[in-house]
Motif scaffolding. Sequence first.
Motif, short mmCIF file in Angstrom:
data_model
loop_
_atom_site.label_atom_id
_atom_site.label_comp_id
_atom_site.label_asym_id
_atom_site.label_seq_id
_atom_site.Cartn_x
_atom_site.Cartn_y
_atom_site.Cartn_z
N SER A 207 0.82 -1.21 0.00
CA SER A 207 0.00 0.00 0.00
C SER A 207 0.85 1.26 0.00
CB SER A 207 -0.93 0.01 1.21
OG SER A 207 -0.19 0.00 2.41
N ASP A 208 2.11 1.15 0.46
CA ASP A 208 2.99 2.32 0.55
C ASP A 208 4.44 1.91 0.30
OD1 ASP A 208 1.18 4.61 1.96
OD2 ASP A 208 0.73 2.65 2.83
N ILE A 209 5.20 2.86 -0.26
CA ILE A 209 6.64 2.70 -0.42
C ILE A 209 7.30 3.80 0.41
CG2 ILE A 209 8.57 2.62 -2.04
CD1 ILE A 209 6.48 2.17 -4.29
N HIS A 210 8.21 3.42 1.31
CA HIS A 210 8.94 4.39 2.13
C HIS A 210 10.40 4.41 1.69
CE1 HIS A 210 5.99 4.96 5.59
NE2 HIS A 210 5.40 4.07 4.80
N ILE A 211 10.89 5.59 1.29
CA ILE A 211 12.30 5.76 0.93
C ILE A 211 12.92 6.63 2.01
CG2 ILE A 211 13.90 6.62 -0.82
CD1 ILE A 211 11.62 6.12 -2.88
N GLU A 212 13.79 6.02 2.85
CA GLU A 212 14.21 6.65 4.10
C GLU A 212 15.72 6.79 4.19
OE1 GLU A 212 10.75 4.83 6.98
OE2 GLU A 212 12.35 3.49 6.33
N PRO A 213 16.23 8.03 4.20
CA PRO A 213 17.68 8.22 4.38
C PRO A 213 18.04 8.26 5.86
CG PRO A 213 16.63 10.33 3.98
CD PRO A 213 15.53 9.31 3.95
N ASP A 214 19.18 7.70 6.16
CA ASP A 214 19.75 7.78 7.51
C ASP A 214 21.18 8.27 7.34
OD1 ASP A 214 20.15 7.58 10.20
OD2 ASP A 214 19.33 5.55 10.37
N GLU A 215 21.91 8.31 8.41
CA GLU A 215 23.30 8.76 8.30
C GLU A 215 24.11 7.72 7.53
OE1 GLU A 215 26.81 10.64 11.15
OE2 GLU A 215 25.20 9.45 12.02
N LYS A 216 24.49 8.07 6.30
CA LYS A 216 25.28 7.21 5.41
C LYS A 216 24.56 5.90 5.07
CE LYS A 216 28.61 10.20 5.43
NZ LYS A 216 28.83 11.07 4.25
N LYS A 217 23.24 5.90 5.13
CA LYS A 217 22.51 4.67 4.86
C LYS A 217 21.16 5.03 4.23
CE LYS A 217 20.81 2.46 8.38
NZ LYS A 217 20.77 1.71 9.66
N ARG A 292 2.10 6.47 -1.79
CA ARG A 292 0.90 5.65 -1.60
C ARG A 292 0.51 5.03 -2.93
NH1 ARG A 292 -3.46 5.62 1.87
NH2 ARG A 292 -1.78 5.54 3.41
N VAL A 293 0.36 3.71 -2.96
CA VAL A 293 0.02 2.99 -4.18
C VAL A 293 -1.49 2.76 -4.21
CG1 VAL A 293 0.41 0.90 -5.55
CG2 VAL A 293 2.26 1.84 -4.13
N ILE A 294 -2.15 3.31 -5.23
CA ILE A 294 -3.60 3.17 -5.36
C ILE A 294 -3.89 2.34 -6.60
CG2 ILE A 294 -5.79 4.39 -5.59
CD1 ILE A 294 -4.45 6.78 -4.23
N ASP A 295 -4.24 1.09 -6.38
CA ASP A 295 -4.51 0.16 -7.46
C ASP A 295 -6.01 -0.08 -7.51
OD1 ASP A 295 -4.65 -1.86 -9.30
OD2 ASP A 295 -3.21 -3.19 -8.32
N ALA A 296 -6.65 0.44 -8.56
CA ALA A 296 -8.11 0.32 -8.66
C ALA A 296 -8.57 -1.13 -8.64
CB ALA A 296 -8.61 1.01 -9.94
N ARG A 297 -7.74 -2.04 -9.12
CA ARG A 297 -8.12 -3.45 -9.14
C ARG A 297 -8.30 -3.99 -7.73
NH1 ARG A 297 -4.18 -7.81 -11.85
NH2 ARG A 297 -3.08 -7.42 -9.91
#
Length: 572
Positions: A207-217, A292-297
Amino acid sequence: MSEVASIKKLQLGQVLLGRQIVTAEQIDEALSQQRDSGHKKLLGELLVEMGFCTENQIASALAEAYSVPYAPVSPKLCDPGVVELLPREFLEEHAVLPLFKVRGVLTVALSEPSNVFLIDEIERLAGCRVQVVCATAHDIRATLQSYMPAANVFVIDDIIDDSALEDFTMIENLPEDISDLEEVAGQSPVVKLVNYLIYNAVHENASDIHIEPDEKKLRVRYRVDGRLYEKIRPPYQMHAAIVSRIKIMAELDIAQRRLPQDGSIHVLMQSRPIDLRVSVMPGTFGEKVVIRVIDARRILTNLESLGFSYENLQRFRKIINAPNGIVLVTGPTGSGKNTTLYAALAELNNEQVNICTVEDPVECHMTAINQFEVHDAAGFTFANALRSLLRQDPDIVMVGEIRDQETASIAVQAALTGHLVLSTLHTNDAPGAITRLVDLGIAPYLVSASLIGVLAQRLVRKICPNCKEEFEPALTIRRMVEKWFGSVPKFYRGIGCKKCRNTGYVGRIAIHELFIPDDRIQDMIVQGATLKALRSAAIETGMRPLHVDGVDKIAAGITTIDEILRVANVNE
């Protein structure tokens, strides 16, 4: 020069007269108008505009006049692979539709088979001989649109497996201070990675994709069945380029890194549309992106597949078929409220009713339903939209969410004046909707007169069928379940496997609590009864609490006791 150039053509008017489609007087009238306009329009266009014949009749007559086949084209007649042989802009500008290529000959549909210069240019661009068929411009453009979506739609069908990850090392050593982010964001490894993330998120029902930066990661997590899990860890140096690529796709400002930004992306996967809602937020170590991924199917479904018990389904169907009143679906964010409302609308939808929705945003486009999206910045709020919507002669109105006193007041008035209103509200249980409406400033007597039903729901994960096994729970757990429900002969759980990512669960199902006020409860509402008193009265009149509905699903081997304990209040 093309073969068509050597064909001696007949006059279009002669063919139309021979077929008795038009009269000589009508042709003379069209020719006179053509002369008066300085020959800016073709004879066929004028005959259609003047109502003397149809576009299909003109196309068929042109085909005969130029000795080429006439073809009423549609997506079924077209090979998707050959559409890409010619540039998109060229096809759209000249209304050219490549149909198929056989033995080095490309068959194309044109609305003007007389244009030999256009045919020569097609042969030059395609690098092969061209055979022409005649079709209407309308059919050509409609078929083109089905294969070539709007320019802001991204097609990501080519990303199908983890091989997309192979090129990431190519830019692993990029400096952190990227001078030209737009150029880097357009490089193949970045494009592949972003496409890979979207493609796999859809395939894994995230349902969601999280792209999360951390210190050098840098890590990317998916939310699947309500829980986050780590998908991959791309090189940290790619972070700025990944964010910029997503911003470009969502038409956001790539230079703005200090303020939050929101946007949307439209993608096509295997010819079906997927909508993505993008939120970018500046953080300590760089911008975090949530998609947020919204897939009508997944959203469009029917009521039978939502996990209703037989009794709750019959009662819910009864209230949504009422001629007027308010029906509310309550629960926390991500509990499937909109999915339930869409399923209800799909069941109510027919040619005899006018169904209108006000949403923020429109998550799923439904055929034959009038949907409107609020725009707070422009002043088009839920309240303003709902007020205007009532002038559109609706029978059924769906309001995405009742957030404030003004929206609640208009919804109540709509229900009292003969409309069926469906909406959502954030409350912990079904009777809590009454106190929430009163807190919003709605008089108790108006709540009593307008509210005909409240459905509270939660989503619980389903046991993975691949690794499902019977087990014996702790004695304290068994006694707790028996206190709620009675004897449960068997308990099941998932032990974890590759198909469920070792979680033991695949997919989710709803548990429900349906509250339908009767005369006694309506009197209690008017008298200002407490939430506790309302809840007790509701249970006495047949409302089955969430946890009781959950135990039904435990007994059926659908979910586990842990899931019910996680989402439902069992202190009753």
